[in-house]
Design an enzyme around this catalytic site. Structure first.
Site, short mmCIF file in Angstrom:
data_model
loop_
_atom_site.label_atom_id
_atom_site.label_comp_id
_atom_site.label_asym_id
_atom_site.label_seq_id
_atom_site.Cartn_x
_atom_site.Cartn_y
_atom_site.Cartn_z
N GLY A 1 0.93 -1.01 -0.03
CA GLY A 1 -0.16 0.23 0.00
C GLY A 1 0.87 1.16 -0.08
N GLY B 1 2.21 3.44 2.37
CA GLY B 1 3.54 3.17 3.10
C GLY B 1 4.57 2.40 2.58
CB ILE C 1 -8.23 -5.50 0.51
CG1 ILE C 1 -7.98 -5.20 1.94
CG2 ILE C 1 -7.77 -6.84 0.19
CD1 ILE C 1 -9.10 -5.55 2.96
CG ASP C 2 -7.33 -0.78 2.83
OD1 ASP C 2 -7.94 -1.67 3.26
OD2 ASP C 2 -6.56 -0.24 3.76
N GLY D 1 -26.45 -2.94 -3.21
CA GLY D 1 -27.72 -2.09 -3.06
C GLY D 1 -28.14 -1.88 -1.51
O1 F6P Z 1 -3.96 -3.95 4.37
C1 F6P Z 1 -5.04 -2.94 4.68
C2 F6P Z 1 -5.90 -3.39 6.01
O2 F6P Z 1 -6.34 -4.74 5.66
C3 F6P Z 1 -7.01 -2.50 6.23
O3 F6P Z 1 -8.12 -2.63 5.72
C4 F6P Z 1 -6.89 -2.83 7.70
O4 F6P Z 1 -7.51 -1.70 8.58
C5 F6P Z 1 -5.56 -3.00 8.04
O5 F6P Z 1 -5.00 -3.65 7.01
C6 F6P Z 1 -5.60 -4.14 9.18
O6 F6P Z 1 -4.37 -4.13 9.68
P1 F6P Z 1 -3.44 -5.35 10.53
O7 F6P Z 1 -3.65 -6.69 9.84
O8 F6P Z 1 -2.15 -4.94 10.94
O9 F6P Z 1 -4.44 -5.51 11.64
#
Ligand code: F6P
Length: 307
Positions: free
Chosen positions: A102, A104, A127-128, A186
């Site tokens: 992502g 970072g 996935i975000d 929906g």
């Molecule tokens: O990778 C993104 C994500 O899955 C976010 O949707 C979620 O908030 C975060 O990572 C959760 O992080 P961790 O697996 O460190 O709890």
């Protein structure tokens, strides 16, 4: 030993399709005579020099699976550890690096590219789907489909025994995932952190749905401010019992969808080609194809737009 030695690293939250990208890049460059290595556990493994030799035939076996077989890690302070990372890259010696992750993780890739003579590409894998500068991200479609299954199932039971149903999605501080699941399923209301909904609008939209169909179906991103409190207050005001589903990290797993496999393969092969041409940068998905965005022109924020 060749002087074309690629290392592939998956970083941050794993996402379905990462394994496919690892295989595709490995296959592309192995066929061109490169040596390919996987880095165990993301940047944490890079700092410890945890490289393993990778063969396409071996990586292919994982390409249909979720998660990342290389392992991953989170290190918000990685940008302060660049000299240590460079030491490991020189020791092996690695000439090219591919990073999947992502925002970072891509910033970490950019910092490495700036500081080293190593060619680096970064692929959006989360996935975000919140990677700035890329319209799509490896894993997003699979997570949308997982959420959609749950939302459809929630609707089945809500239609039979009316409730105020709320499905919480992952998504970190962003609403891209919740928005797509809610739109395609929906939902009566979608709660995203970027656009908190005033109480009177919550009441009128939810109340309207209850009057029309007997129940209300909400999708909310985990980052929505005071989500549980908001839902409990809404339950009290609309007078229908709340049922709150939090699938949490189950949403990050599962076999990658065909869309994510295609996206991962396209981005990884293009990224491999860019490395072979001596170019570095983020490999973004733009207007239906991969595009190279130089690291110094990588945007920092992805604007949320209502679908
Ligand atoms: O990778 C993104 C994500 O899955 C976010 O949707 C979620 O908030 C975060 O990572 C959760 O992080 P961790 O697996 O460190 O709890």
């Amino acid at each position: 030993m060749t002087d074309h030695r690629l290392a592939i690293l998956t970083s941050g939250g794993d996402s379905p399709g990462m394994n496919m990208a690892v295989w595709a890049a490995c296959h592309r460059l192995e066929s061109a005579g490169w040596e390919v290595f996987g880095v165990r556990e993301g940047f944490a493994g890079l700092l410890k020099g945890e490289f393993v030799e990778l063969k396409a035939a071996q990586a292919l076996r994982y390409s249909r699976l979720g998660g990342t077989f290389l392992g991953t890690s989170r290190d918000p302070d990685f940008s302060q550890k660049i000299p240590q990372a460079l030491e490991q890259l020189r020791a092996w010696p690695i000439s090219h690096l591919m990073v999947l992750g992502g925002n970072g993780s891509l910033r970490g890739a950019a910092a490495l590219a700036r500081a080293s003579g190593v060619g680096v590409v970064g692929l959006p894998g989360t996935i975000d789907n919140d990677v700035a500068g890329s319209e799509d991200s490896i894993g997003f479609d699979t997570a949308v489909n997982s959420g959609l299954v749950l939302l459809d199932q929630f609707r089945d039971t809500a239609e039979a025994l009316p409730r105020l149903c709320a499905l919480e999605t992952l998504g970190g501080g962003t609403g891209f995932l919740a928005e797509r699941i809610g739109q395609t399923g929906g939902a009566d209301l979608i709660l995203v952190p970027e656009a908190p909904v005033p109480a009177d609008v919550l009441d009128s939209v939810t109340g309207g749905a209850i009057r029309r169909q007997g129940f209300a179906l909400l999708v909310a991103s985990e980052g929505y401010p005071d989500l549980e409190k908001t839902l409990l207050e809404l339950e009290r005001r609309v007078g229908l019992r709340l049922r709150f589903a939090r699938p949490s990290h189950t949403m990050r797993g599962g076999r990658p969808s065909a869309h994510d496999r295609f996206l991962a393969k396209s981005l990884a092969e293009f990224g491999a080609d860019m490395l072979a041409q001596g170019r570095s940068g983020m490999i973004a998905w733009q207007a239906g194809q991969p595009a190279l965005v130089p690291f110094d022109r990588m945007p920092t924020h992805k604007e949320f737009a209502r679908a």
